[in-house]
Design an enzyme around this catalytic site. Structure first.
Site, PDB file in Angstrom:
ATOM      1  N   ARG A 147       0.963  -1.160   0.085  1.00  0.00           N
ATOM      2  CA  ARG A 147       0.098  -0.037  -0.058  1.00  0.00           C
ATOM      3  C   ARG A 147       0.876   1.233   0.061  1.00  0.00           C
ATOM      4  NH1 ARG A 147      -4.098   2.190   4.730  1.00  0.00           N
ATOM      5  NH2 ARG A 147      -2.031   3.245   5.326  1.00  0.00           N
ATOM      6  N   TYR A 159      -3.074  11.243   6.732  1.00  0.00           N
ATOM      7  CA  TYR A 159      -3.179   9.777   7.088  1.00  0.00           C
ATOM      8  C   TYR A 159      -2.217   8.950   6.525  1.00  0.00           C
ATOM      9  CZ  TYR A 159      -4.792   5.156   6.897  1.00  0.00           C
ATOM     10  OH  TYR A 159      -4.771   3.709   6.997  1.00  0.00           O
ATOM     11  N   ASP A 217      -5.203   3.874  -0.232  1.00  0.00           N
ATOM     12  CA  ASP A 217      -6.525   4.211   0.665  1.00  0.00           C
ATOM     13  C   ASP A 217      -6.900   5.520   0.744  1.00  0.00           C
ATOM     14  OD1 ASP A 217      -8.314   4.271   2.796  1.00  0.00           O
ATOM     15  OD2 ASP A 217      -7.068   3.146   4.262  1.00  0.00           O
ATOM     16  N   HIS A 219      -9.274   6.802   2.245  1.00  0.00           N
ATOM     17  CA  HIS A 219      -9.582   7.194   3.728  1.00  0.00           C
ATOM     18  C   HIS A 219     -11.045   7.920   3.750  1.00  0.00           C
ATOM     19  CE1 HIS A 219      -8.641   6.780   8.090  1.00  0.00           C
ATOM     20  NE2 HIS A 219      -8.158   5.600   7.386  1.00  0.00           N
ATOM     21  N   GLU A 243      -9.029   2.062  -2.058  1.00  0.00           N
ATOM     22  CA  GLU A 243      -9.741   1.791  -0.776  1.00  0.00           C
ATOM     23  C   GLU A 243     -10.492   2.962  -0.222  1.00  0.00           C
ATOM     24  OE1 GLU A 243      -7.484   0.425   2.338  1.00  0.00           O
ATOM     25  OE2 GLU A 243      -8.931   0.761   3.666  1.00  0.00           O
ATOM     26  N   GLU A 269     -14.153  -1.123   6.003  1.00  0.00           N
ATOM     27  CA  GLU A 269     -13.439  -1.273   7.368  1.00  0.00           C
ATOM     28  C   GLU A 269     -14.312  -0.526   8.346  1.00  0.00           C
ATOM     29  OE1 GLU A 269      -9.513   0.822   6.358  1.00  0.00           O
ATOM     30  OE2 GLU A 269     -10.319   2.571   7.646  1.00  0.00           O
ATOM     31  N   ARG A 290     -14.070  -4.943   2.974  1.00  0.00           N
ATOM     32  CA  ARG A 290     -12.967  -4.444   3.740  1.00  0.00           C
ATOM     33  C   ARG A 290     -13.098  -4.897   5.334  1.00  0.00           C
ATOM     34  NH1 ARG A 290      -8.440  -4.069   4.265  1.00  0.00           N
ATOM     35  NH2 ARG A 290      -7.993  -1.855   4.898  1.00  0.00           N
ATOM     36  N   GLU A 346      -4.520  -7.500   4.938  1.00  0.00           N
ATOM     37  CA  GLU A 346      -3.905  -6.285   5.203  1.00  0.00           C
ATOM     38  C   GLU A 346      -3.204  -6.761   6.635  1.00  0.00           C
ATOM     39  OE1 GLU A 346      -5.883  -3.254   7.060  1.00  0.00           O
ATOM     40  OE2 GLU A 346      -4.536  -1.617   6.397  1.00  0.00           O
ATOM     41  N   TRP A 409     -11.253  12.343   7.889  1.00  0.00           N
ATOM     42  CA  TRP A 409     -10.002  12.325   8.079  1.00  0.00           C
ATOM     43  C   TRP A 409      -9.581  10.879   7.513  1.00  0.00           C
ATOM     44  CZ3 TRP A 409      -7.652   8.149  11.018  1.00  0.00           C
ATOM     45  CH2 TRP A 409      -6.095   8.235  11.118  1.00  0.00           C
TER      46      TRP A 409
HETATM   47  O1  EZ4 Z   1      -7.243   4.075   9.750  1.00  0.00           O
HETATM   48  O2  EZ4 Z   1      -7.652   1.261  11.544  1.00  0.00           O
HETATM   49  O3  EZ4 Z   1      -6.776   0.457   5.782  1.00  0.00           O
HETATM   50  N1  EZ4 Z   1      -6.247   0.762   6.927  1.00  0.00           N
HETATM   51  C1  EZ4 Z   1      -6.972   1.792   7.561  1.00  0.00           C
HETATM   52  C2  EZ4 Z   1      -6.435   1.946   9.082  1.00  0.00           C
HETATM   53  C3  EZ4 Z   1      -7.423   2.738   9.908  1.00  0.00           C
HETATM   54  C4  EZ4 Z   1      -7.293   2.506  11.244  1.00  0.00           C
HETATM   55  C5  EZ4 Z   1      -8.325   3.403  12.225  1.00  0.00           C
HETATM   56  O4  EZ4 Z   1      -8.500   2.883  13.589  1.00  0.00           O
HETATM   57  O5  EZ4 Z   1      -7.506   2.777   6.978  1.00  0.00           O
HETATM   58  O6  EZ4 Z   1      -5.344   2.390   9.280  1.00  0.00           O
HETATM   59 CO    CO Z   2      -8.241   1.657   5.259  1.00  0.00          CO
END
Ligand code: EZ4
Ligand code: CO
Length: 409
Positions: A147, A159, A217, A219, A243, A269, A290, A346, A409
């Site tokens: 990743r 992030y 990701d 996010h 993702e 997730e 996920r 992951e 975030w």
């Molecule tokens: O930010 O699990 O793909 N993985 C992620 C993680 C999340 C954390 C948040 O608790 O996006 O790193």
């Molecule tokens: Co993620």
């Protein structure tokens, strides 16, 4: 197989973890993970105050019945706290059943469908040289899928970007939760991100060649039209997946993204039941599920979700950050090994202190994880070690835009 005790252990070796330990009358113990990053004590209370009293005296073998009873008898369904608590019970009961059978859990789930579980790691860097070093370090550690997350010019904190090497001198995967009494404030600019990212992937492909599976990701930070634009822009770099391109609680948003790009999409997730995926799976709007075993009701619910996804050629991409404990991680590995529609797993390595608290039997070599052959899920809790690391308040950061508006975030 009567349950005689259920204990909730909150421990913070490298970070906070919530573990449920269930004990049967004949002395078999099972472990379940209920860790919910930044809200750990809510799950601990849900378990201690409302679930443990219901477990005592129940037959540990009746896993489906326990799941349905906890889900339906509370009347209030779904939600991350409830589903993490149910997951902790479910995984602990599967651990007990597999120990009683004298088999590793994956055997009870149908046996191995593959010899190993392809894992991806988290490379990151503030600039290209740092990112390339991080990718090389992950390849050296045995990762064969990577990743890629980077800083964005003009943004201070992003992030997924590890800013510093850890104290033991090795680069430690980015741990987003910080041991602060308040969530840290970070900044964000989607247009700057969209301008920057395609060039990063172009450079990574030029350096590492066409074969290496690369993931990214988003996010939850883009609108559907921004996500569509990014997916299209990344097509030449052949991502394994993009993702969480949008805040996916709006499942319909993925219709628009899907119409515009062939970049594979992974989502879920932060989801906690099959209902969060209903449109996404039925309309084939995503390619990878996920969910975490720990946040989606355990093995029982995940198996059903992934079997549903399999009818649509959608594969697993089970969440495995450091905020899933080694117990939750091991549970995921048994499922990964058994299901037919496995995609990728992951895998962020836990720190040394976490490995003192949780003794694990899973292995990682040449890109592949394996849960091991120990009866049960293969993780034991050292309760003395756990007691040395009491809970510490820790929170995930959040984003504000330049004008002060709170952003995903
Ligand atoms: O930010 O699990 O793909 N993985 C992620 C993680 C999340 C954390 C948040 O608790 O996006 O790193
Ligand atoms: Co993620």
């Amino acid at each position: 197989m009567k349950i005689v005790a259920a204990d909730v252990i909150v421990s913070s070796p490298d970070r906070n973890f919530v573990t449920l330990k269930i004990t049967t009358a004949d002395g078999i113990t099972g472990l379940g993970d209920g860790t919910l990053n930044g809200r750990e004590l809510s799950v601990a209370s849900y378990l201690r105050d409302h679930v443990v009293p219901l477990l005592i005296g129940r037959d540990a073998h009746r896993i489906e019945d326990a799941w349905q009873f906890l889900y339906r008898s509370a009347y209030w369904r779904r939600g991350p706290v409830t589903m993490a608590a149910i997951a902790a019970v479910d995984v602990a009961l599967w651990d007990i059943k597999a120990k009683a059978a004298g088999m590793p859990l994956y055997q009870l789930l149908g046996g191995a469908s593959r010899t190993g579980i392809m894992a991806y790691g988290h490379a990151s860097g503030r600039d290209l040289p740092e990112l390339f070093d991080s990718i090389r370090a992950h390849l050296d550690q045995g990762y064969r899928s990577i990743r890629v997350q980077t800083s964005v010019p003009g943004i201070n904190a992003v992030y997924g970007v590890a800013a510093q090497p850890s104290t033991d001198g090795k680069r430690y995967d980015y741990e987003p939760a910080q041991r602060t009494p308040l969530p840290a404030e970070e900044d964000w600019d989607t247009r700057a991100y969209l301008r920057h990212l395609p060039g990063v992937f172009e450079a990574v492909r030029a350096e590492f060649g066409p074969e290496l599976p690369l993931l990214h990701d988003g996010h939850h930070r883009m609108t559907p039209i921004q996500a569509a634009k990014l997916g299209k822009a990344l097509e030449p770099y052949d991502l394994f997946w993009l993702e969480d391109c949008t805040p996916a609680e709006n499942q319909e948003a993925l219709r628009l993204v899907r119409q515009h790009t062939t970049t594979p999409l992974a989502i879920g997730e932060i989801f906690n039941t099959v209902w969060d995926y209903q449109t996404l799976i039925r309309e084939q709007l995503i390619d990878y599920v996920r969910s975490a075993v720990t946040h989606t009701g355990g093995i029982t619910a995940m198996r059903k979700l992934l079997d549903f996804a399999a009818q649509y050629q959608i594969k697993s991409g089970i969440h495995g950050p450091t905020d899933i404990s080694p117990v939750g991680m091991a549970a995921a590995l048994h499922l990964d090994l058994a299901i037919h529609n496995f995609g990728i797993q992951e895998y962020m390595r836990h720190g040394a202190l976490t490995n003192e608290v949780f003794r694990q039997s899973f292995t990682f070599a040449d890109g592949y994880l394996h849960p091991g052959e120990q009866p049960g899920i293969g993780v034991e809790l050292d309760e003395d070690a756990a007691a040395r690391f009491p809970y510490q308040p820790a929170y995930l950061p959040f984003n504000r835009l330049k004008d002060g508006t709170v952003h995903d975030w």
